[in-house]
Design a protein around this motif. Structure first.
Motif, mmCIF file in Angstrom:
data_model
loop_
_atom_site.group_PDB
_atom_site.id
_atom_site.type_symbol
_atom_site.label_atom_id
_atom_site.label_comp_id
_atom_site.label_asym_id
_atom_site.label_seq_id
_atom_site.Cartn_x
_atom_site.Cartn_y
_atom_site.Cartn_z
ATOM 1 N N GLN A 175 -2.243 2.887 -8.278
ATOM 2 C CA GLN A 175 -3.093 3.239 -7.329
ATOM 3 C C GLN A 175 -4.333 2.911 -7.693
ATOM 4 O OE1 GLN A 175 -2.151 7.312 -7.400
ATOM 5 N NE2 GLN A 175 -0.593 7.269 -5.815
ATOM 6 N N ALA A 193 -6.330 0.517 -5.243
ATOM 7 C CA ALA A 193 -7.595 0.841 -4.835
ATOM 8 C C ALA A 193 -8.884 0.041 -4.929
ATOM 9 C CB ALA A 193 -7.914 2.202 -5.092
ATOM 10 N N GLN A 247 1.094 -1.193 -0.079
ATOM 11 C CA GLN A 247 0.021 0.175 0.187
ATOM 12 C C GLN A 247 0.936 1.292 0.070
ATOM 13 O OE1 GLN A 247 -3.006 0.252 -0.574
ATOM 14 N NE2 GLN A 247 -4.205 -1.675 0.355
ATOM 15 N N ASN A 261 -0.868 4.744 -1.049
ATOM 16 C CA ASN A 261 -2.119 4.805 -0.182
ATOM 17 C C ASN A 261 -1.641 4.674 1.162
ATOM 18 O OD1 ASN A 261 -4.455 4.376 0.730
ATOM 19 N ND2 ASN A 261 -5.004 2.476 -0.166
#
Length: 393
Positions: free
Chosen positions: A335, A339, A155, A160
Motif C-alpha cells: 500500500q 500510494a 489499486q 486502495n
C-alpha cells in the motif's frame, strides 16, 4: 564515371528493396495483430513464421516484432517472466516512436510488471501510458480503457479501494464512449463498492453485469466475470442467481482461472450448506500451485467453514495459514509503495494542469497587451491623419 553511376544505382536499389521489405513486414505484423485480437495463440504461430525476416530487417521492424510478441503473449494469458525485453522496447520507442507506440510500449511494460508482482512499477508504467494516450487523439482508445481496467485491479489489490472505484468509473465511461457497455467495467465498480461496504451501489453494478452476462451469446469471453459473479451471489445467499452463474462457468478452465473457479464453487457449496465439498475445494487451492491471492482467500473461507462446523482446532490451523499468507502479501508495504506512485502521478498531473493554466494566462495577457498596443497605434495614426488633413484645409 560509369562504375560510380553503377555503384550509386545499386545502393539506391538496395535501399528501395529494404524499404519495401520493411513495409511488407510491418503490414504483415498489423494483420497478425488483428488476428491476435480474436485468437492470440494462432497469431503467435503466425508471428513465428516472420521471425527470420524480421531479424534481418531494420531496427524499427525488429522492435515492432518484439513488442507484438509481448502483446500476443499478454492476450494469450501467458505470464511474463522477465522485464529485459520490455525495458529495451520502452527505451527505444520513447526515443524513436510515435505517441501511439509510446502508449503501447508503456502499457505492456505495466503488464509485464503486473505479472512479475511489481505493483509500484506496474502502476508507474500504466499511468505513463495514460499520459501518452491523453496527449494524442489518435492513440488507442481500447488500450486506454484496458489501462484503466489494469490500474483498477492493481489499486484494488493493494486495498486502495477509493482509487479503484474512481478508475473503474473512468473505465466504464470510456467503454460507453466506445459504444461497448463492458461487463468487466461493471464488475470492477461492483467489487470496489463492495470493498467500501456500499452494498447498495455494489449490488446495482453487479446487477448490470449479471444482465449483460445473461445477454451475451458467447459466454467463453466472460468466464472470469461469471466466476466472480458466482462468488458474489453465493456470499449474499442469492442461490438462484448463483446457480445460473454456475451454469455459465465451464468445467475446464485455463490455468490462471482454475484456482479462482475452485474457490467460487466452494463459496457456492457453502451457501448451499454442502460443507464437505467446499472444504475439499479450498484445500485444493491452498495446497496447489495457485496464486498467493487465491490461497489467501481460500484460507479465509476454510477457516469460516471449520468455525461453522465447530471444529476449533482446524479453524485455528487455517487461521494461522491465513495470517502467514497475509504477512507474505505484506499489504502495508504494498500500500505504501503503491500510494507513493499514485501520489507522484497525481502531483505531476496537478503540476501539469497548473503549468498549462499559467501558460494560458500568460498567452491571454500577451494577446490583450498586443490588442491594446495595436489599438493605441491605430487610434494615434487616425488622429494624426485627421489633424494633418484639418491643417491642410
Amino acid at each position: 564515371m560509369y562504375r560510380l553511376l553503377t555503384n550509386g544505382f545499386c545502393i539506391v536499389s538496395m535501399l528501395i528493396i529494404v524499404a519495401c521489405s520493411n513495409d511488407s513486414s510491418i503490414n504483415k505484423m498489423e494483420q497478425i495483430k488483428e488476428v491476435g485480437n480474436e485468437d492470440a495463440n494462432l497469431a503467435i504461430a503466425m508471428l513465428d513464421s516472420l521471425e527470420l525476416d524480421s531479424r534481418n530487417a531494420s531496427e524499427y521492424v525488429r522492435n515492432k516484432y518484439d513488442l507484438l510478441r509481448i502483446r500476443l503473449r499478454d492476450k494469450a494469458f501467458i505470464p511474463h517472466t522477465s522485464d529485459i525485453m520490455i525495458v529495451k522496447l520502452v527505451n527505444y520507442f520513447e526515443e524513436e516512436g510515435t505517441t501511439k507506440e509510446k502508449q503501447e510500449a508503456c502499457y505492456y511494460a505495466g503488464s509485464v510488471y503486473r505479472d512479475l508482482k511489481d505493483t509500484p512499477r506496474a502502476l508507474e508504467y500504466f499511468y505513463k501510458s495514460i499520459d501518452y494516450a491523453k496527449s494524442d487523439k489518435r492513440c488507442d482508445s481500447i488500450m486506454l480503457r484496458n489501462t484503466y481496467s489494469n490500474l483498477c485491479y492493481l489499486q484494488y489489490r493493494v486495498q486502495n479501494f477509493k482509487e479503484a472505484n474512481v478508475l473503474a468509473e473512468q473505465e466504464l465511461e470510456l467503454s460507453k464512449q466506445l459504444g461497448d457497455e463492458d461487463l468487466t467495467s461493471y464488475m470492477h465498480i461492483g467489487a470496489s463498492y463492495e470493498a467500501l461496504n456500499n452494498m447498495k451501489q455494489a449490488d446495482k453494478a453487479y446487477g448490470c453485469a449479471y444482465k449483460l452476462l445473461e445477454q451475451a451469446k458467447e459466454k467463453s469471453y466472460y468466464q472470469e466475470d461469471a466466476i466472480r459473479l458466482l462468488i458474489y451471489y453465493s456470499s449474499i445467499n442469492q442461490i438462484k442467481k448463483a446457480s445460473i452463474c454456475k451454469s455459465y462457468v465451464y468445467e475446464k478452465q485455463p490455468k490462471y482461472l482454475s484456482a479462482l473457479k475452485d474457490r467460487a464453487f466452494a463459496s457456492y457449496y457453502k451457501a448451499c450448506g454442502k460443507i464437505d465439498p467446499a472444504i475439499f475445494l479450498c484445500k485444493r487451492v491452498i495446497n496447489g500451485n495457485a496464486d498467493i491471492n487465491d490461497r489467501y482467500d481460500a484460507s479465509k473461507l476454510i477457516y469460516l467453514l471449520y468455525r461453522e462446523l465447530g471444529d476449533l482446532s482446524k479453524a485455528n490451523e487455517y487461521a494461522r495459514i491465513y495470517m502467514q499468507l497475509s504477512d507474505s502479501l505484506d499489504f502495508g508495504k504494498r500500500q505504501e509503495l503503491a500510494a507513493t506512485v499514485t501520489n507522484n502521478y497525481k502531483y505531476n498531473l496537478d503540476k501539469s494542469k497548473e503549468q498549462k493554466l499559467k501558460q494560458e494566462k500568460e498567452t491571454y495577457r500577451a494577446t490583450l497587451m498586443y490588442v491594446l498596443l495595436t489599438s493605441v497605434i491605430v487610434i494615434s495614426l487616425t488622429f494624426a491623419l485627421f489633424i494633418k488633413k484639418r491643417n491642410r484645409q
